[in-house]
Write a protein that holds these residues in place. Structure first.
Motif, short mmCIF file in Angstrom:
data_model
loop_
_atom_site.label_atom_id
_atom_site.label_comp_id
_atom_site.label_asym_id
_atom_site.label_seq_id
_atom_site.Cartn_x
_atom_site.Cartn_y
_atom_site.Cartn_z
N CYS A 192 14.41 -5.08 14.78
CA CYS A 192 13.99 -3.86 15.48
C CYS A 192 12.51 -3.54 15.36
CB CYS A 192 14.76 -2.65 14.93
SG CYS A 192 16.49 -2.97 14.55
N CYS A 196 9.49 -3.69 18.14
CA CYS A 196 9.35 -2.62 19.14
C CYS A 196 9.33 -1.23 18.51
CB CYS A 196 10.50 -2.68 20.15
SG CYS A 196 10.50 -4.19 21.10
N HIS A 197 9.88 -1.12 17.32
CA HIS A 197 9.97 0.18 16.65
C HIS A 197 9.21 0.16 15.32
CE1 HIS A 197 13.01 1.72 19.47
NE2 HIS A 197 13.71 0.62 19.30
N THR A 209 11.29 7.45 20.15
CA THR A 209 11.15 6.92 18.79
C THR A 209 12.46 7.06 18.04
OG1 THR A 209 10.57 8.94 17.62
CG2 THR A 209 8.80 7.85 18.85
N HIS A 231 17.67 13.03 22.40
CA HIS A 231 18.33 12.10 23.32
C HIS A 231 19.80 11.87 22.95
CE1 HIS A 231 13.90 10.78 23.53
NE2 HIS A 231 14.16 11.54 24.57
N LYS A 240 23.92 2.35 20.82
CA LYS A 240 22.64 2.05 21.49
C LYS A 240 22.33 0.55 21.40
CE LYS A 240 19.50 4.32 23.12
NZ LYS A 240 19.25 4.49 24.59
N GLY A 295 19.18 0.99 26.75
CA GLY A 295 18.55 1.29 28.03
C GLY A 295 17.53 0.22 28.38
N MET A 317 15.03 -2.53 26.07
CA MET A 317 15.48 -2.83 24.71
C MET A 317 16.46 -4.00 24.71
SD MET A 317 17.05 -0.34 21.81
CE MET A 317 18.41 -0.84 20.76
C1 HEC Z 1 12.25 -5.38 22.86
C2 HEC Z 1 11.97 -4.10 22.27
C3 HEC Z 1 13.04 -3.40 21.45
C4 HEC Z 1 13.73 -3.87 20.36
C5 HEC Z 1 13.63 -5.26 19.72
C6 HEC Z 1 14.56 -2.78 19.90
N1 HEC Z 1 14.39 -1.68 20.69
FE1 HEC Z 1 15.31 0.12 20.46
N2 HEC Z 1 14.37 0.81 22.13
C7 HEC Z 1 13.52 0.08 22.93
C8 HEC Z 1 13.23 0.82 24.14
C9 HEC Z 1 12.34 0.35 25.28
C10 HEC Z 1 13.95 2.03 24.03
C11 HEC Z 1 14.04 3.13 25.08
C12 HEC Z 1 15.15 2.80 26.06
C13 HEC Z 1 16.47 3.24 25.56
O1 HEC Z 1 16.65 4.45 25.33
O2 HEC Z 1 17.38 2.40 25.38
C14 HEC Z 1 14.63 2.01 22.74
C15 HEC Z 1 15.38 3.05 22.24
C16 HEC Z 1 16.06 3.03 21.05
C17 HEC Z 1 16.79 4.14 20.48
C18 HEC Z 1 16.87 5.54 21.08
C19 HEC Z 1 15.71 6.37 20.57
C20 HEC Z 1 15.59 7.74 21.25
O3 HEC Z 1 14.78 8.57 20.76
O4 HEC Z 1 16.26 7.99 22.24
C21 HEC Z 1 17.38 3.70 19.33
C22 HEC Z 1 18.24 4.52 18.37
C23 HEC Z 1 16.99 2.31 19.16
N3 HEC Z 1 16.18 1.94 20.21
C24 HEC Z 1 17.38 1.53 18.12
C25 HEC Z 1 17.03 0.19 17.98
C26 HEC Z 1 17.53 -0.66 16.93
C27 HEC Z 1 18.47 -0.20 15.83
C28 HEC Z 1 16.99 -1.89 17.13
C29 HEC Z 1 17.23 -3.15 16.32
C30 HEC Z 1 18.61 -3.54 16.10
C31 HEC Z 1 16.15 -1.82 18.31
N4 HEC Z 1 16.22 -0.54 18.80
C32 HEC Z 1 15.40 -2.86 18.81
C33 HEC Z 1 13.02 -1.18 22.65
C34 HEC Z 1 13.47 -2.02 21.65
#
Ligand code: HEC
Length: 108
Positions: A39, A42-43, A55, A64, A75, A80, A83
């Motif tokens: 994660c 991207c985070h 975030t 959200h 998620k 969305g 991701m």
């Molecule tokens: C390639 C980039 C990428 C990776 C790798 C990624 N994310 Fe995300 N994440 C995003 C993006 C872009 C969004 C916004 C779109 C959405 O809401 O799904 C997001 C949104 C989220 C949200 C919602 C946050 C909110 O404030 O609404 C969560 C929780 C989350 N990610 C958890 C994770 C976790 C846990 C992992 C690892 C297992 C992960 N993400 C890996 C790009 C990424």
């Protein structure tokens, strides 16, 4: 002599069963390690380099509708736009829950 060989075989079978069973249920790595691997690209520090308002910090998350471990795992299973998605076979539930727990405890 026969007896010694037999008990050695029993020990070997039990040992491999235990190791195999353990590897199947979970990787044995911490939520922090798994988060860094999957994660944090991207985070970084719980932020979001793509959708900057989404975030992992409490205020953004909860705005959200992402309140608990189950919501975070959901998620990962159905993200969305922008991701990566993880199915239960690429990231088992036990590991997904460890990551979710780490997020809830770390990013306030
Ligand atoms: C390639 C980039 C990428 C990776 C790798 C990624 N994310 Fe995300 N994440 C995003 C993006 C872009 C969004 C916004 C779109 C959405 O809401 O799904 C997001 C949104 C989220 C949200 C919602 C946050 C909110 O404030 O609404 C969560 C929780 C989350 N990610 C958890 C994770 C976790 C846990 C992992 C690892 C297992 C992960 N993400 C890996 C790009 C990424």
């Amino acid at each position: 002599m026969k007896k010694i060989l037999l008990s050695a075989a029993v020990v070997m079978v039990c040992g491999s069963l235990a190791a195999g069973g353990f590897a199947e249920t979970r990787t044995g790595r911490s939520g922090e390690e798994l988060f860094k691997e999957h994660c944090s690209a991207c985070h970084p520090e719980g932020g979001n380099i793509i959708s900057t308002s989404k975030t992992l910090r409490k205020a953004d998350r909860e705005a959200h509708g992402i309140m608990n471990q189950t919501d975070i795992v959901e998620k990962m299973r159905h993200p969305g736009k922008g991701m990566t998605s993880w199915s239960a076979s690429t990231l088992p539930d036990a590991d997904a829950l460890e990551i979710a727990d780490y997020i809830l405890k770390t990013f306030k």
